[in-house]
Scaffold this motif. Structure first.
Motif, short mmCIF file in Angstrom:
data_model
loop_
_atom_site.label_atom_id
_atom_site.label_comp_id
_atom_site.label_asym_id
_atom_site.label_seq_id
_atom_site.Cartn_x
_atom_site.Cartn_y
_atom_site.Cartn_z
N GLY A 121 0.91 -1.35 0.01
CA GLY A 121 -0.09 -0.15 -0.03
C GLY A 121 0.86 1.12 -0.14
N TRP A 122 2.07 1.20 0.73
CA TRP A 122 2.89 2.43 0.83
C TRP A 122 3.48 2.54 -0.64
CZ3 TRP A 122 7.83 3.89 0.20
CH2 TRP A 122 8.34 4.93 0.64
N PHE A 123 3.90 1.55 -1.13
CA PHE A 123 4.51 1.63 -2.43
C PHE A 123 3.48 2.13 -3.57
CE2 PHE A 123 8.27 -0.65 -0.94
CZ PHE A 123 9.16 0.23 -1.23
N LEU A 124 2.39 1.56 -3.48
CA LEU A 124 1.32 2.02 -4.24
C LEU A 124 0.93 3.37 -4.31
CD1 LEU A 124 -1.04 1.36 -6.48
CD2 LEU A 124 -2.26 0.89 -4.56
N ALA A 125 0.93 4.16 -3.04
CA ALA A 125 0.63 5.32 -2.99
C ALA A 125 1.77 6.28 -3.36
CB ALA A 125 0.54 5.90 -1.33
N MET A 126 2.80 5.87 -3.00
CA MET A 126 4.20 6.40 -3.54
C MET A 126 4.21 6.41 -5.22
SD MET A 126 6.78 8.09 -2.92
CE MET A 126 7.34 7.79 -1.22
#
Length: 77
Positions: free
Chosen positions: A48-53
């Motif tokens: 999720g963090w990488f998707l948001a980034m």
């Protein structure tokens, strides 16, 4: 662990956690709300963090970035 060190580590962790939202705000991304939702709700997972980034650094279409020109054809007021 002393209290000051604990809060320092927590502050650094929060900055890292909300980094995609900060990037979106800095670049005035047109989908900042969607990036914020993904970051806050799914950012605790690595995916999720990488998707948001990735969403924050995604290129915006040229015709949709920024405010509309008030004198553009088809503009109704």
């Amino acid at each position: 662990m002393p209290v000051v060190e604990f809060y320092s580590v927590m502050a650094i962790a929060m900055v890292g956690y909300l980094l995609p939202l900060g990037v979106a705000l800095y670049f005035k991304h047109r989908r900042t709300r969607a990036i914020a939702l993904v970051n806050i709700l799914a950012g605790w997972t690595v995916v999720g963090w990488f998707l948001a980034m990735l969403m924050a650094f995604a290129e915006q279409p040229a015709g949709r970035a920024g405010p509309k020109d008030p004198g553009a054809p088809g503009d109704q007021q």
